[in-house]
Design a protein around this motif. Structure first.
Motif, short mmCIF file in Angstrom:
data_model
loop_
_atom_site.label_atom_id
_atom_site.label_comp_id
_atom_site.label_asym_id
_atom_site.label_seq_id
_atom_site.Cartn_x
_atom_site.Cartn_y
_atom_site.Cartn_z
N ARG A 104 0.82 -1.22 0.00
CA ARG A 104 0.00 0.00 0.00
C ARG A 104 0.85 1.27 0.00
NH1 ARG A 104 -2.95 -3.44 -1.27
NH2 ARG A 104 -4.76 -4.26 -0.12
N GLN A 109 2.52 2.76 -5.60
CA GLN A 109 1.67 3.56 -6.48
C GLN A 109 2.52 4.18 -7.59
OE1 GLN A 109 -1.60 3.90 -6.47
NE2 GLN A 109 -2.46 4.15 -4.42
N GLU A 221 -9.00 -0.69 1.99
CA GLU A 221 -7.74 -0.51 1.27
C GLU A 221 -7.26 0.94 1.34
OE1 GLU A 221 -9.83 -4.08 -0.29
OE2 GLU A 221 -10.42 -2.01 0.10
N ARG A 222 -8.17 1.89 1.27
CA ARG A 222 -7.77 3.30 1.34
C ARG A 222 -7.24 3.64 2.73
NH1 ARG A 222 -11.82 7.20 -2.17
NH2 ARG A 222 -12.23 5.75 -3.87
N GLU A 224 -5.65 1.58 4.58
CA GLU A 224 -4.30 1.01 4.58
C GLU A 224 -3.33 1.89 3.81
OE1 GLU A 224 -5.90 -3.64 4.83
OE2 GLU A 224 -5.19 -2.80 2.92
N LEU A 225 -3.80 2.54 2.74
CA LEU A 225 -2.95 3.50 2.02
C LEU A 225 -2.50 4.63 2.94
CD1 LEU A 225 -4.84 3.91 -1.40
CD2 LEU A 225 -2.75 2.59 -0.99
#
Length: 266
Positions: A104, A109, A221-222, A224-225
């Motif tokens: 993450r 990214q 998930e966001r 975790e980002l």
């Protein structure tokens, strides 16, 4: 009942196509796919597997955490496409971009974004990064100096250290970045808007509710980002960037105060 935010999406997509960009899903690797809005010529060439690319300079617009690519950059696209080949990615877990990787980090990214651009035939570009997208842009410029020629960074910093994160959230009155950036209620949406926008805007509660339903998917998930974004004060290093970097700031920015811009410049 019709979702007022959802019904605007087809109109926005039509406006983007009128401005000369179309959506294209790019497989970065098995299990990882990124959505890009790309110039029409790139779209046609990619579908036909031909080499020629737009001959205008490439500009990549990287969105922040509150919204996906074209929602963030909708008011800039039409002006920029006159002189540039504009690419607007959705970062992983935004829009239609997804991965089965557990990584993450902003580094991951940046790696996926660079890989996607190369698959689209982009050999060099100027990257414009806003907020979270600015941190991803810094990583991409550091890792791929031949790809990134120049950067414009707005409302962002090199890295989110634990001291900056704690001080910022305490000053704004939130317990965590997730509490601020992933609201779960209408009141949370209003609080985010009041912090993120200088002018005090009024919207009906119905619009905030619809925005919550459409814009905040992939919550786990966001979150975790955001967790992966924060690093120890002992870890940050300042890269020796080869690119020209333009810092564009709002003097009343409440999340990243203008002092951060002056510190980065130094």
């Amino acid at each position: 009942m019709v979702n007022l935010v959802a019904i605007q999406k087809p109109l926005m997509h039509w406006l983007m196509k009128m401005a000369g960009v179309k959506p294209l899903l790019v497989e970065i690797k098995p299990g990882t796919t990124m959505n890009f809005w790309v110039p029409v010529e790139t779209f046609k060439n990619h579908k036909a597997a031909t080499a020629p690319q737009p001959n205008k300079p490439a500009v990549v617009l990287v969105h922040g955490f509150a919204a996906e690519g074209i929602v963030t950059w909708q008011f800039q696209v039409a002006s920029l496409t006159k002189n540039y080949s504009v690419y607007i990615p959705d970062l992983l877990f935004f829009g239609a971009s997804i991965t089965d990787s557990p990584d993450r980090s902003p580094d991951f990214q940046a790696q996926c974004l660079a890989a996607g651009l190369k698959k689209l035939g982009v050999e060099s570009c100027t990257v414009v990064g806003f907020s979270y997208g600015g941190m991803v842009a810094f990583k991409m410029a550091q890792m791929y100096p031949d790809l990134v020629n120049n950067m414009v960074i707005s409302g962002s910093i090199l890295a989110m250290t634990d001291s900056i994160s704690h001080a910022t959230m305490s000053r704004l009155g939130f317990s965590s970045s997730s509490d601020l950036l992933l609201p779960k209620s209408v009141e949370g949406c209003k609080a985010l808007l009041s912090v993120a926008v200088y002018k005090k805007l009024w919207f009906p509660d119905r619009l905030f509710k619809d925005f919550l339903e459409v814009m905040f998917n992939n919550r786990k998930e966001r979150s975790e980002l955001l967790e992966a974004l924060v690093i120890s004060n002992k870890d940050p290093n300042i890269p020796n960037f080869s690119q020209r970097i333009h810092l564009l700031w709002g003097e009343n920015d409440e999340i990243f105060k203008i002092e951060h811009a002056h510190n980065m410049k130094e």
